[in-house]
Design a protein around this motif. Structure first.
Motif, PDB file in Angstrom:
ATOM      1  N   ALA A  17      25.284  13.918  -3.464  1.00 35.41           N
ATOM      2  CA  ALA A  17      26.375  13.311  -4.143  1.00 35.41           C
ATOM      3  C   ALA A  17      27.343  14.133  -4.629  1.00 35.41           C
ATOM      4  CB  ALA A  17      25.474  12.141  -5.106  1.00 35.41           C
ATOM      5  N   PHE A  18      26.209  15.661  -5.587  1.00 43.99           N
ATOM      6  CA  PHE A  18      27.010  16.428  -6.589  1.00 43.99           C
ATOM      7  C   PHE A  18      27.907  17.626  -4.971  1.00 43.99           C
ATOM      8  CE2 PHE A  18      24.779  15.511 -10.039  1.00 43.99           C
ATOM      9  CZ  PHE A  18      25.784  15.830 -11.087  1.00 43.99           C
ATOM     10  N   GLY A  19      27.398  18.357  -4.001  1.00 48.22           N
ATOM     11  CA  GLY A  19      27.841  18.240  -2.849  1.00 48.22           C
ATOM     12  C   GLY A  19      29.395  17.810  -1.864  1.00 48.22           C
ATOM     13  N   TRP A  20      29.079  16.573  -2.095  1.00 47.82           N
ATOM     14  CA  TRP A  20      30.044  15.922  -1.543  1.00 47.82           C
ATOM     15  C   TRP A  20      31.395  15.987  -2.712  1.00 47.82           C
ATOM     16  CZ3 TRP A  20      31.501  14.150   3.125  1.00 47.82           C
ATOM     17  CH2 TRP A  20      32.345  12.967   3.092  1.00 47.82           C
ATOM     18  N   ASP A  21      30.409  15.388  -3.962  1.00 51.67           N
ATOM     19  CA  ASP A  21      32.311  15.690  -4.986  1.00 51.67           C
ATOM     20  C   ASP A  21      32.895  16.767  -5.095  1.00 51.67           C
ATOM     21  OD1 ASP A  21      33.209  14.272  -7.073  1.00 51.67           O
ATOM     22  OD2 ASP A  21      32.748  15.235  -8.360  1.00 51.67           O
ATOM     23  N   LYS A  22      32.018  17.645  -4.965  1.00 47.32           N
ATOM     24  CA  LYS A  22      32.489  19.390  -5.066  1.00 47.32           C
ATOM     25  C   LYS A  22      33.666  19.547  -3.806  1.00 47.32           C
ATOM     26  CE  LYS A  22      33.400  23.262  -6.044  1.00 47.32           C
ATOM     27  NZ  LYS A  22      33.535  23.417  -7.615  1.00 47.32           N
ATOM     28  N   THR A  46      17.534  13.758 -11.633  1.00 48.58           N
ATOM     29  CA  THR A  46      18.263  14.842 -12.692  1.00 48.58           C
ATOM     30  C   THR A  46      17.417  15.741 -12.655  1.00 48.58           C
ATOM     31  OG1 THR A  46      16.620  13.195 -13.846  1.00 48.58           O
ATOM     32  CG2 THR A  46      16.912  15.790 -14.542  1.00 48.58           C
ATOM     33  N   PHE A  47      16.920  16.316 -10.775  1.00 51.90           N
ATOM     34  CA  PHE A  47      16.499  17.766 -10.995  1.00 51.90           C
ATOM     35  C   PHE A  47      17.609  17.770  -9.208  1.00 51.90           C
ATOM     36  CE2 PHE A  47      11.994  17.034 -12.151  1.00 51.90           C
ATOM     37  CZ  PHE A  47      11.904  18.372 -12.411  1.00 51.90           C
ATOM     38  N   GLY A  48      18.195  16.963  -8.856  1.00 50.01           N
ATOM     39  CA  GLY A  48      18.401  17.585  -7.241  1.00 50.01           C
ATOM     40  C   GLY A  48      20.421  16.782  -9.052  1.00 50.01           C
ATOM     41  N   ALA A  49      20.347  16.203  -9.517  1.00 49.58           N
ATOM     42  CA  ALA A  49      21.908  16.978 -10.133  1.00 49.58           C
ATOM     43  C   ALA A  49      21.806  18.489 -11.114  1.00 49.58           C
ATOM     44  CB  ALA A  49      22.002  15.909 -11.394  1.00 49.58           C
ATOM     45  N   LEU A  50      20.902  19.147 -10.995  1.00 55.47           N
ATOM     46  CA  LEU A  50      20.369  20.294 -12.073  1.00 55.47           C
ATOM     47  C   LEU A  50      20.207  21.160 -10.869  1.00 55.47           C
ATOM     48  CD1 LEU A  50      17.880  19.428 -14.432  1.00 55.47           C
ATOM     49  CD2 LEU A  50      20.256  20.004 -14.953  1.00 55.47           C
ATOM     50  N   ILE A  51      20.303  21.216  -9.639  1.00 58.22           N
ATOM     51  CA  ILE A  51      20.143  21.745  -8.697  1.00 58.22           C
ATOM     52  C   ILE A  51      21.723  21.973  -7.757  1.00 58.22           C
ATOM     53  CG2 ILE A  51      19.241  22.579  -6.713  1.00 58.22           C
ATOM     54  CD1 ILE A  51      16.611  21.488  -7.429  1.00 58.22           C
ATOM     55  N   THR A  54      24.052  23.754  -9.897  1.00 59.90           N
ATOM     56  CA  THR A  54      24.004  24.836  -9.584  1.00 59.90           C
ATOM     57  C   THR A  54      24.326  25.624  -8.313  1.00 59.90           C
ATOM     58  OG1 THR A  54      22.502  24.918 -10.893  1.00 59.90           O
ATOM     59  CG2 THR A  54      22.605  27.366  -9.650  1.00 59.90           C
ATOM     60  N   PHE A  55      23.928  25.451  -7.409  1.00 62.20           N
ATOM     61  CA  PHE A  55      23.820  25.686  -5.973  1.00 62.20           C
ATOM     62  C   PHE A  55      25.412  25.053  -6.090  1.00 62.20           C
ATOM     63  CE2 PHE A  55      24.569  24.167  -1.586  1.00 62.20           C
ATOM     64  CZ  PHE A  55      23.573  25.747  -1.154  1.00 62.20           C
ATOM     65  N   PHE A  56      26.663  23.969  -6.289  1.00 58.57           N
ATOM     66  CA  PHE A  56      28.179  24.197  -5.516  1.00 58.57           C
ATOM     67  C   PHE A  56      28.783  24.466  -6.850  1.00 58.57           C
ATOM     68  CE2 PHE A  56      25.251  20.285  -3.353  1.00 58.57           C
ATOM     69  CZ  PHE A  56      25.706  21.205  -2.275  1.00 58.57           C
ATOM     70  N   ARG A  57      28.304  25.078  -7.984  1.00 57.79           N
ATOM     71  CA  ARG A  57      29.460  25.817  -9.240  1.00 57.79           C
ATOM     72  C   ARG A  57      29.746  24.554  -9.120  1.00 57.79           C
ATOM     73  NH1 ARG A  57      29.505  31.365 -10.713  1.00 57.79           N
ATOM     74  NH2 ARG A  57      28.073  32.323  -8.963  1.00 57.79           N
ATOM     75  N   HIS A  58      29.611  23.549  -9.670  1.00 57.12           N
ATOM     76  CA  HIS A  58      30.185  21.725  -9.986  1.00 57.12           C
ATOM     77  C   HIS A  58      29.849  20.949 -11.305  1.00 57.12           C
ATOM     78  CE1 HIS A  58      32.182  18.564  -8.653  1.00 57.12           C
ATOM     79  NE2 HIS A  58      31.954  18.464  -8.448  1.00 57.12           N
ATOM     80  N   LYS A  59      31.322  20.486 -11.703  1.00 60.13           N
ATOM     81  CA  LYS A  59      30.791  20.300 -13.349  1.00 60.13           C
ATOM     82  C   LYS A  59      30.331  21.338 -14.338  1.00 60.13           C
ATOM     83  CE  LYS A  59      31.817  15.869 -12.247  1.00 60.13           C
ATOM     84  NZ  LYS A  59      33.371  15.705 -12.190  1.00 60.13           N
ATOM     85  N   TYR A  60      30.012  22.753 -14.384  1.00 56.61           N
ATOM     86  CA  TYR A  60      29.579  23.366 -14.915  1.00 56.61           C
ATOM     87  C   TYR A  60      30.919  23.583 -16.390  1.00 56.61           C
ATOM     88  CZ  TYR A  60      25.443  25.256 -13.547  1.00 56.61           C
ATOM     89  OH  TYR A  60      24.141  25.647 -13.256  1.00 56.61           O
TER      90      TYR A  60
END
Length: 91
Positions: A17-22, A46-51, A54-60
């Motif tokens: 989901a984080f990757g798709w949003d990015k 939680t771990f998926g969100a944190l990873i 970091t991986f997608f440099r998203h929402k930082y």
């Protein structure tokens, strides 16, 4: 055992989901609501969100999102503590 599989699935789903949003953000398309990302995080991702962050440099850079994420993790930790205390008191 079922809890482990559930958490694994939620971790993977949240990461995707984080990757798709990015990806949607880069293309300028309508994006996933922050509430969706936070709910997936709360429900065990939680771990998926944190990873994913970091991986997608998203929402930082979004401080309000980081604050909400920290609040979600704090609530999770409080719930885990309360459940642990409740379950160990019954023995």
């Amino acid at each position: 055992m079922a809890l482990k599989y559930f958490l694994l699935i939620m971790t993977l789903l949240t990461f995707v989901a984080f990757g798709w949003d990015k990806r949607l953000a880069r293309k300028g398309k309508p994006r996933l609501a922050e509430s969706v990302l936070l709910m997936l995080t709360f429900l065990g991702g939680t771990f998926g969100a944190l990873i994913g962050m970091t991986f997608f440099r998203h929402k930082y850079a979004k401080k309000t999102f980081i604050l909400k994420l920290v609040l979600v993790v704090a609530v999770q930790l409080a719930l885990i503590f309360l459940l642990k205390e409740h379950l160990t008191d019954q023995r």
